[in-house]
Structure formats: structure tokens, C-alpha cells
Design a protein around this motif. Structure first.
Motif, short mmCIF file in Angstrom:
data_model
loop_
_atom_site.label_atom_id
_atom_site.label_comp_id
_atom_site.label_asym_id
_atom_site.label_seq_id
_atom_site.Cartn_x
_atom_site.Cartn_y
_atom_site.Cartn_z
N THR A 111 0.79 -1.28 -0.12
CA THR A 111 0.11 -0.12 -0.04
C THR A 111 0.84 1.41 0.02
OG1 THR A 111 -0.03 -0.03 2.40
CG2 THR A 111 -1.96 -1.07 1.19
N GLY A 112 1.05 2.05 -1.11
CA GLY A 112 1.99 3.12 -1.19
C GLY A 112 3.28 2.49 -1.10
N LEU A 113 4.11 3.13 -0.26
CA LEU A 113 5.34 2.52 -0.10
C LEU A 113 5.45 1.51 0.94
CD1 LEU A 113 7.17 6.02 -0.23
CD2 LEU A 113 6.89 4.26 -2.13
N ASP A 114 4.46 1.15 1.74
CA ASP A 114 4.38 0.19 2.77
C ASP A 114 4.11 -1.30 2.30
OD1 ASP A 114 4.75 2.04 4.90
OD2 ASP A 114 2.83 2.84 4.20
N VAL A 115 4.93 -2.19 2.72
CA VAL A 115 4.67 -3.48 2.44
C VAL A 115 4.52 -4.39 3.67
CG1 VAL A 115 5.65 -5.74 1.09
CG2 VAL A 115 6.12 -3.25 0.28
N VAL A 116 3.54 -5.25 3.61
CA VAL A 116 3.38 -6.28 4.80
C VAL A 116 3.33 -7.54 4.22
CG1 VAL A 116 1.83 -6.68 6.65
CG2 VAL A 116 2.27 -4.23 6.02
N GLU A 117 3.86 -8.36 4.80
CA GLU A 117 3.67 -9.88 4.12
C GLU A 117 2.86 -10.63 5.07
OE1 GLU A 117 7.05 -12.06 3.48
OE2 GLU A 117 7.88 -11.01 1.91
N VAL A 118 1.80 -11.11 4.42
CA VAL A 118 0.66 -11.88 5.34
C VAL A 118 0.53 -13.33 4.52
CG1 VAL A 118 -0.60 -9.87 5.77
CG2 VAL A 118 -1.09 -11.15 3.78
N ALA A 140 -0.93 -5.37 11.21
CA ALA A 140 0.39 -5.12 10.75
C ALA A 140 0.69 -3.57 10.23
CB ALA A 140 1.05 -6.23 9.87
N LEU A 141 -0.37 -3.21 9.27
CA LEU A 141 -0.21 -1.89 8.96
C LEU A 141 -0.69 -0.73 9.93
CD1 LEU A 141 0.80 -0.90 6.23
CD2 LEU A 141 -1.68 -0.94 5.57
N GLU A 142 -1.40 -1.14 11.12
CA GLU A 142 -1.80 -0.35 12.09
C GLU A 142 -2.98 0.47 11.43
OE1 GLU A 142 1.49 1.77 13.56
OE2 GLU A 142 2.48 0.24 14.54
N THR A 143 -3.77 -0.26 10.68
CA THR A 143 -4.87 0.66 10.17
C THR A 143 -6.33 0.69 11.05
OG1 THR A 143 -6.15 -1.41 9.40
CG2 THR A 143 -4.29 -0.53 8.07
N VAL A 144 -7.17 1.60 10.85
CA VAL A 144 -8.36 1.82 11.32
C VAL A 144 -9.18 1.72 9.87
CG1 VAL A 144 -7.87 2.77 13.24
CG2 VAL A 144 -8.47 4.22 11.39
N SER A 145 -10.29 0.86 9.94
CA SER A 145 -11.15 0.93 8.78
C SER A 145 -12.67 1.35 9.20
CB SER A 145 -11.01 -0.32 7.94
OG SER A 145 -11.53 -1.30 8.88
N SER A 146 -13.53 1.82 8.28
CA SER A 146 -14.70 2.18 8.35
C SER A 146 -15.62 1.81 7.24
CB SER A 146 -14.86 3.40 8.59
OG SER A 146 -16.21 3.94 8.53
N THR A 147 -16.58 0.81 7.50
CA THR A 147 -17.60 0.78 6.17
C THR A 147 -18.29 2.03 5.96
OG1 THR A 147 -19.19 -0.36 7.44
CG2 THR A 147 -17.53 -1.77 6.56
N TYR A 154 -4.27 4.58 7.55
CA TYR A 154 -2.88 3.87 8.35
C TYR A 154 -1.86 5.06 8.41
CZ TYR A 154 -1.24 3.30 3.65
OH TYR A 154 -0.84 3.25 2.16
N PRO A 155 -1.07 4.78 9.17
CA PRO A 155 0.13 5.71 9.32
C PRO A 155 1.22 5.23 8.50
CG PRO A 155 0.08 4.30 11.26
CD PRO A 155 -0.96 4.06 10.56
N SER A 156 1.90 6.32 7.79
CA SER A 156 3.02 5.89 6.85
C SER A 156 3.86 7.41 7.08
CB SER A 156 2.66 5.67 5.68
OG SER A 156 3.53 5.35 4.66
N ASN A 157 5.08 7.04 7.19
CA ASN A 157 6.07 8.27 7.09
C ASN A 157 5.58 9.54 7.77
OD1 ASN A 157 8.11 6.70 5.72
ND2 ASN A 157 7.11 6.93 3.84
N SER A 158 4.83 9.36 8.88
CA SER A 158 4.58 10.69 9.47
C SER A 158 3.31 11.25 8.87
CB SER A 158 5.49 11.70 9.71
OG SER A 158 6.58 11.29 10.39
N GLN A 159 2.47 10.70 8.11
CA GLN A 159 1.38 11.11 7.63
C GLN A 159 -0.06 10.04 7.54
OE1 GLN A 159 2.48 11.52 3.53
NE2 GLN A 159 3.15 13.80 3.85
#
Length: 194
Positions: A111-118, A140-147, A154-159
Motif C-alpha cells: 500500500t503506497g510505499l508500505d509492504v506487509v507480508e501476510v 500489521a499496517l496499524e490501520t483503522v477501517s470504516s465501512t 494507516y500511518p506512513s512516514n509521519s502522515q
């Protein structure tokens, strides 16, 4: 004299302040509902880059403990039985039936520059979705989701980054699920109605 100048200079200069970075806040507001169709209760269906390919029709399921891959994605990624490792825990479908498992495979989700192996469990079952991502990926990506807001944040590079859901695709998957009925179920319902 030079001492007096230094003192005056020091008293006029501002003290150096430590940089305080505000923590990122992962949340949703009314603005996040803009460009969504409301009121709706659509599933959160997104496109993710899995194993180096952009994969549409990926269901984000906070209630699931395992990532699932369905036959269409398995074939589309040109996976072979020897690519899989054994997975011997039983898996039960929404219809409370045991699902036939082909095995398990570890793949990256980018997702963007972030890679998580599952670890995906490859199942032999019909689904309008290509895959389901669940709590292991979400955590692993430290997300929050909302239907409601049709987003994953998710947080990535201070954004705070976003993955936006596709309500049209979610509805297409729902219709496909309703229309897909194994022959045994349709003939049983015909017999009951006769």
C-alpha cells in the motif's frame, strides 16, 4: 565590553525550543463520507497490490482472523500446488460448512510505499471476492477501517494515508453472491415450493 555584548545578544535571542511532533490521529469525520453513497451499508471492498499485481475485489473484514485467497486469484497469480505450504486447521464458511483448503502461501501486500507480508489461506470455494484481508494485515499496517466512510486509514512516514473503498464493486459482489446458488440449493428450494 565584549562580555556585555554577548549578554545583550543572548538576552535578545529566542530560546531554542524542542521540536514536538503531534501524534498522528487515525479517525474519521463527516468529511470522510464525501463521495460516498449514503445511507448505505456496503461492505468495504478495495483494490490492493498483492504479490506484485493490482488485485480488485478485496474484502476488508475486521471480523476475520485469517487472510483468504479464492481460486480466481490463485490462478491469476499463476500459483502452483508446490508454492503452497500445508495448512491443517479447519476453516468454516459463513454457511457453517467446512471449506476445502489447498494450503497456505505468504505474499506481500503493498500500500503506497508500505509492504506487509501476510499468510493467505487458499480455499476451494466460490466467492465474488478475489481475497479477504483480515486482522493480521490490518494490525500489521496499524490501520483503522470504516465501512460507513468506505476507507482504510494507516500511518506512513509521519502522515495518515488512505485506501478508498469502491461501493459500486461492493454492490456487484453482493449481487453476484445472491445470484450464485449451487444446483443442489436451487433444486431443493424448487421442491419445497412445489
Amino acid at each position: 565590553m565584549s562580555m556585555a555584548r554577548l549578554s545583550a545578544k543572548d538576552s535578545n535571542s529566542e530560546p531554542k525550543r524542542a521540536r514536538i511532533e503531534a501524534p498522528l490521529v487515525l479517525g474519521f469525520s463527516a468529511d470522510d463520507k464525501i463521495r460516498t453513497i449514503q445511507p448505505r451499508d456496503d461492505a468495504l471492498v478495495v483494490t490492493l497490490r498483492i504479490g506484485g499485481y493490482d488485485v480488485r475485489k478485496v474484502l476488508v473484514d475486521q471480523g476475520s482472523a485469517v487472510e483468504i485467497m479464492y481460486p480466481d486469484l490463485y490462478k491469476g497469480l499463476n500459483l502452483k500446488p508446490e508454492d503452497l505450504t500445508a495448512y491443517d486447521s479447519p476453516l468454516v464458511s459463513f454457511k457453517r460448512k467446512t471449506v476445502t483448503l489447498r494450503g497456505q502461501i505468504r505474499l506481500p501486500i503493498q500500500t503506497g510505499l508500505d509492504v506487509v507480508e501476510v499468510d493467505f489461506i487458499v480455499v476451494d470455494a466460490y466467492s465474488p471476492y478475489m481475497a479477504i484481508v483480515a486482522r493480521p494485515w490490518l494490525h500489521a499496517l496499524e490501520t483503522v477501517s470504516s465501512t460507513l466512510h468506505q476507507k482504510v486509514k494507516y500511518p506512513s512516514n509521519s502522515q495518515v494515508k488512505e485506501i478508498v473503498g469502491n461501493q459500486s464493486m461492493a454492490r456487484q459482489c453482493m449481487v453476484a453472491t445472491i445470484l450464485h446458488r449451487p444446483n443442489t440449493e436451487s433444486s431443493a428450494s424448487v421442491e419445497r415450493n412445489s
